[in-house]
Motif scaffolding. Structure first.
Motif, PDB file in Angstrom:
ATOM      1  N   UNK A 104       2.657  -0.082  -8.682  1.00 14.08           N
ATOM      2  CA  UNK A 104       1.549   0.130  -7.750  1.00 14.08           C
ATOM      3  C   UNK A 104       1.517   1.597  -7.347  1.00 14.08           C
ATOM      4  N   UNK A 105       0.332   2.058  -7.033  1.00 14.39           N
ATOM      5  CA  UNK A 105       0.117   3.453  -6.653  1.00 14.39           C
ATOM      6  C   UNK A 105      -1.036   3.482  -5.665  1.00 14.39           C
ATOM      7  N   UNK A 106      -0.861   4.232  -4.609  1.00 12.85           N
ATOM      8  CA  UNK A 106      -1.942   4.430  -3.664  1.00 12.85           C
ATOM      9  C   UNK A 106      -2.007   5.919  -3.344  1.00 12.85           C
ATOM     10  N   UNK A 107      -3.206   6.436  -3.221  1.00 10.47           N
ATOM     11  CA  UNK A 107      -3.351   7.861  -2.938  1.00 10.47           C
ATOM     12  C   UNK A 107      -4.563   8.090  -2.047  1.00 10.47           C
ATOM     13  N   UNK A 108      -4.501   9.181  -1.336  1.00 10.21           N
ATOM     14  CA  UNK A 108      -5.614   9.621  -0.499  1.00 10.21           C
ATOM     15  C   UNK A 108      -6.256  10.778  -1.241  1.00 10.21           C
ATOM     16  N   UNK A 109      -7.561  10.722  -1.431  1.00 11.36           N
ATOM     17  CA  UNK A 109      -8.237  11.717  -2.265  1.00 11.36           C
ATOM     18  C   UNK A 109      -9.586  12.117  -1.667  1.00 11.36           C
ATOM     19  N   UNK A 169      -9.551  16.354  -5.267  1.00 14.79           N
ATOM     20  CA  UNK A 169      -8.343  16.711  -4.530  1.00 14.79           C
ATOM     21  C   UNK A 169      -7.554  15.464  -4.186  1.00 14.79           C
ATOM     22  N   UNK A 170      -6.239  15.634  -4.160  1.00 17.14           N
ATOM     23  CA  UNK A 170      -5.307  14.542  -3.917  1.00 17.14           C
ATOM     24  C   UNK A 170      -4.328  15.008  -2.837  1.00 17.14           C
ATOM     25  N   UNK A 171      -4.014  14.126  -1.865  1.00 13.30           N
ATOM     26  CA  UNK A 171      -3.140  14.483  -0.746  1.00 13.30           C
ATOM     27  C   UNK A 171      -1.822  13.728  -0.851  1.00 13.30           C
ATOM     28  N   UNK A 172      -0.746  14.356  -1.378  1.00 11.75           N
ATOM     29  CA  UNK A 172       0.520  13.665  -1.636  1.00 11.75           C
ATOM     30  C   UNK A 172       1.183  13.039  -0.412  1.00 11.75           C
ATOM     31  N   UNK A 173       1.012  13.648   0.765  1.00 11.67           N
ATOM     32  CA  UNK A 173       1.706  13.142   1.958  1.00 11.67           C
ATOM     33  C   UNK A 173       1.238  11.741   2.362  1.00 11.67           C
ATOM     34  N   UNK A 174       0.066  11.336   1.918  1.00 10.55           N
ATOM     35  CA  UNK A 174      -0.463  10.007   2.244  1.00 10.55           C
ATOM     36  C   UNK A 174      -0.586   9.145   0.992  1.00 10.55           C
ATOM     37  N   UNK A 175       0.362   9.288   0.088  1.00 11.42           N
ATOM     38  CA  UNK A 175       0.331   8.584  -1.181  1.00 11.42           C
ATOM     39  C   UNK A 175       1.724   8.053  -1.503  1.00 11.42           C
ATOM     40  N   UNK A 176       1.803   7.035  -2.360  1.00 15.53           N
ATOM     41  CA  UNK A 176       3.104   6.530  -2.801  1.00 15.53           C
ATOM     42  C   UNK A 176       2.986   5.855  -4.143  1.00 15.53           C
ATOM     43  N   UNK A 177       4.147   5.700  -4.790  1.00 10.44           N
ATOM     44  CA  UNK A 177       4.265   5.114  -6.113  1.00 10.44           C
ATOM     45  C   UNK A 177       5.474   4.173  -6.080  1.00 10.44           C
ATOM     46  N   UNK A 178       5.319   2.965  -6.591  1.00 12.63           N
ATOM     47  CA  UNK A 178       6.428   2.026  -6.582  1.00 12.63           C
ATOM     48  C   UNK A 178       6.333   1.022  -7.706  1.00 12.63           C
TER      49      UNK A 178
END
Length: 183
Positions: A104-109, A169-178
């Motif tokens: 799963x992956x979620x990102x703020x963009x 644009x992608x904001x890493x601080x509000x994203x995760x990968x698992x």
């Protein structure tokens, strides 16, 4: 003190519950933990690879222009890394055993162009059919979320990427990968 049942043992304590066979080999183990002095059911199979990774810092927006960006490049810490198969150095998960994995992956963009996430296996979107996350278009900030069951051979590695069909644009601080091994 362990409970002996026909030569096998059942052991428990404040952090782990274990069943061992007559040869003293562990056949089942569950970890438990505490939160605010209360025991809660944090069940982790000792041998099941799983991880959740994110950024330890708050990097600025990262641009993706006319192509792909490896989004996990900023995921340098884990909250769970059972088996240590997610590397915070090369920021990818390497399958230790062959089988099915759920990622799963979620990102703020933010994008004024078409953008979408996608899992890559062994640094390639080609070779295996890959499900692409739902793309977004036109001038707004949004959450990208994607999950996929991927069959991996031992040694395959998986990374999330994001595509921008212009500048996104992608904001890493509000994203995760698992992910975790399903069997």
């Amino acid at each position: 003190m362990p409970l002996n049942i026909g030569g096998a043992t059942v052991e428990g304590g404040s952090s782990e519950f274990t069943i061992k066979n007559t040869s003293a080999a562990t056949v089942f183990s569950r970890q438990t933990g505490t939160y605010n002095s209360n025991t809660f059911a944090k069940h982790i199979d000792a041998g099941r690879p799983m991880f959740v990774a994110g950024s330890s810092t708050s990097p600025a927006w990262q641009g993706v222009t006319n192509g792909w960006l490896k989004t996990s490049s900023y995921f340098d810490q884990t909250s769970v890394n059972n088996g240590n198969h997610y590397s915070t150095t090369n920021t990818r998960f390497t399958a230790p055993i062959t089988g099915y994995y759920h990622f799963f992956f979620t990102s703020y963009a933010y994008a004024s162009v078409y953008s979408r996430p996608m899992f890559w296996v062994n640094s390639s979107a080609n070779g295996k059919y890959r499900i692409r996350g739902h793309g977004k278009v036109a001038n707004y900030q949004h959450d990208n979320q994607m999950q996929e069951v991927i069959y991996c051979t031992s040694g395959d590695y998986v990374e999330p990427y994001m595509y921008g069909g212009g500048t996104a644009y992608y904001y890493p601080a509000h994203s995760l990968f698992g992910g975790y091994y399903m069997g």
